[in-house]
Design an enzyme around this catalytic site. Sequence first.
Site, PDB file in Angstrom:
ATOM      1  N   GLY A  13      44.396  41.110  41.733  1.00 57.79           N
ATOM      2  CA  GLY A  13      43.908  42.333  41.119  1.00 57.79           C
ATOM      3  C   GLY A  13      42.773  43.013  41.852  1.00 57.79           C
ATOM      4  N   GLY A  15      42.973  44.946  44.468  1.00 59.48           N
ATOM      5  CA  GLY A  15      43.334  46.261  44.984  1.00 59.48           C
ATOM      6  C   GLY A  15      44.083  46.221  46.303  1.00 59.48           C
ATOM      7  N   LYS A  16      44.693  45.081  46.619  1.00 56.25           N
ATOM      8  CA  LYS A  16      45.390  44.924  47.901  1.00 56.25           C
ATOM      9  C   LYS A  16      46.532  45.917  48.071  1.00 56.25           C
ATOM     10  CE  LYS A  16      46.567  40.672  47.329  1.00 56.25           C
ATOM     11  NZ  LYS A  16      45.973  40.539  45.978  1.00 56.25           N
ATOM     12  N   VAL A  18      47.035  48.901  46.697  1.00 56.74           N
ATOM     13  CA  VAL A  18      46.534  50.253  46.936  1.00 56.74           C
ATOM     14  C   VAL A  18      46.019  50.371  48.372  1.00 56.74           C
ATOM     15  CG1 VAL A  18      44.791  51.954  46.273  1.00 56.74           C
ATOM     16  CG2 VAL A  18      45.998  50.656  44.511  1.00 56.74           C
ATOM     17  N   LYS A  33      56.190  43.078  51.633  1.00 60.37           N
ATOM     18  CA  LYS A  33      55.675  42.108  50.668  1.00 60.37           C
ATOM     19  C   LYS A  33      56.648  40.929  50.718  1.00 60.37           C
ATOM     20  CE  LYS A  33      53.412  40.911  46.731  1.00 60.37           C
ATOM     21  NZ  LYS A  33      51.971  40.982  46.448  1.00 60.37           N
ATOM     22  N   GLU A 100      51.518  42.471  52.948  1.00 58.47           N
ATOM     23  CA  GLU A 100      50.638  42.198  51.807  1.00 58.47           C
ATOM     24  C   GLU A 100      50.927  40.820  51.213  1.00 58.47           C
ATOM     25  OE1 GLU A 100      49.544  43.673  47.288  1.00 58.47           O
ATOM     26  OE2 GLU A 100      50.993  44.827  48.461  1.00 58.47           O
ATOM     27  N   PRO A 184      36.482  53.630  47.385  1.00 58.58           N
ATOM     28  CA  PRO A 184      36.007  53.753  46.009  1.00 58.58           C
ATOM     29  C   PRO A 184      37.177  53.745  45.028  1.00 58.58           C
ATOM     30  CG  PRO A 184      36.001  55.887  47.071  1.00 58.58           C
ATOM     31  CD  PRO A 184      36.380  54.893  48.136  1.00 58.58           C
TER      32      PRO A 184
END
Length: 230
Positions: A13, A15-16, A18, A33, A100, A184
């Site tokens: 969780g 943010g990988k 994104v 993936k 990823e 961000p």
Amino acid sequence: MTRALVVTGTDTGVGKTVFAAGLASLLGASYWKPVQAGLGEETDSETAARLGGLAAGRVMPEAYRLRTPASPHLAARIDGIAIEPERLAIPRLPGTLVIEGAGGLMVPLTSSLTYLDVFARWRAPAILCARTRLGTINHTLLSLDALRRRAVPVLGVAFIGEDEPETVAIIARMGRVRVLGRLPIIEPLGPEALRRGFGSAFGREAFEGAFGETPGNATPGGAARSALAP
């Protein structure tokens, strides 16, 4: 020969997906993936394709698609599937491939194989995604130490979250690692918003050297050392 970049994280969780979508878009790269656990909602490959604006041909099919949303080793057991390390070889394709991982480095794929084991076999440059919030110093330094103990080249750390200069500084100093930048929180999150936000947070120059000497893993004399070595 495939120019592979591994996107891993300090935990789940972070943010990988994104980040990987933004990176693939920035570099004009393909995305892969290796193992997807959970098919009930949008998969990570589908999310990366949507957010990164990646055409179907730039999203490589997963080696394993597991129905159960759980740790890959458990999902595979429940689904009655045996994950074979040989099927986790990096796909051969021209250009750059963003790969990823899932969760953190020690996520098990089988009862005896972790993602870190696979990364150690690949020896592809790794980008470590880390939150900026409380607890990230410990998680990030431990993850850097684990990568370097297995001789996985570390390109640098990409932070995700609010600006925490002291946190970033202490990780860079104690981890002897290159800070690639900070993405961000983007709200609302969509393809155009991610393209703009990622482009502002990371320039292509941040990833230069990925396929040569990796500054984030270099020490005097050129030898890779543990992030926590004296």
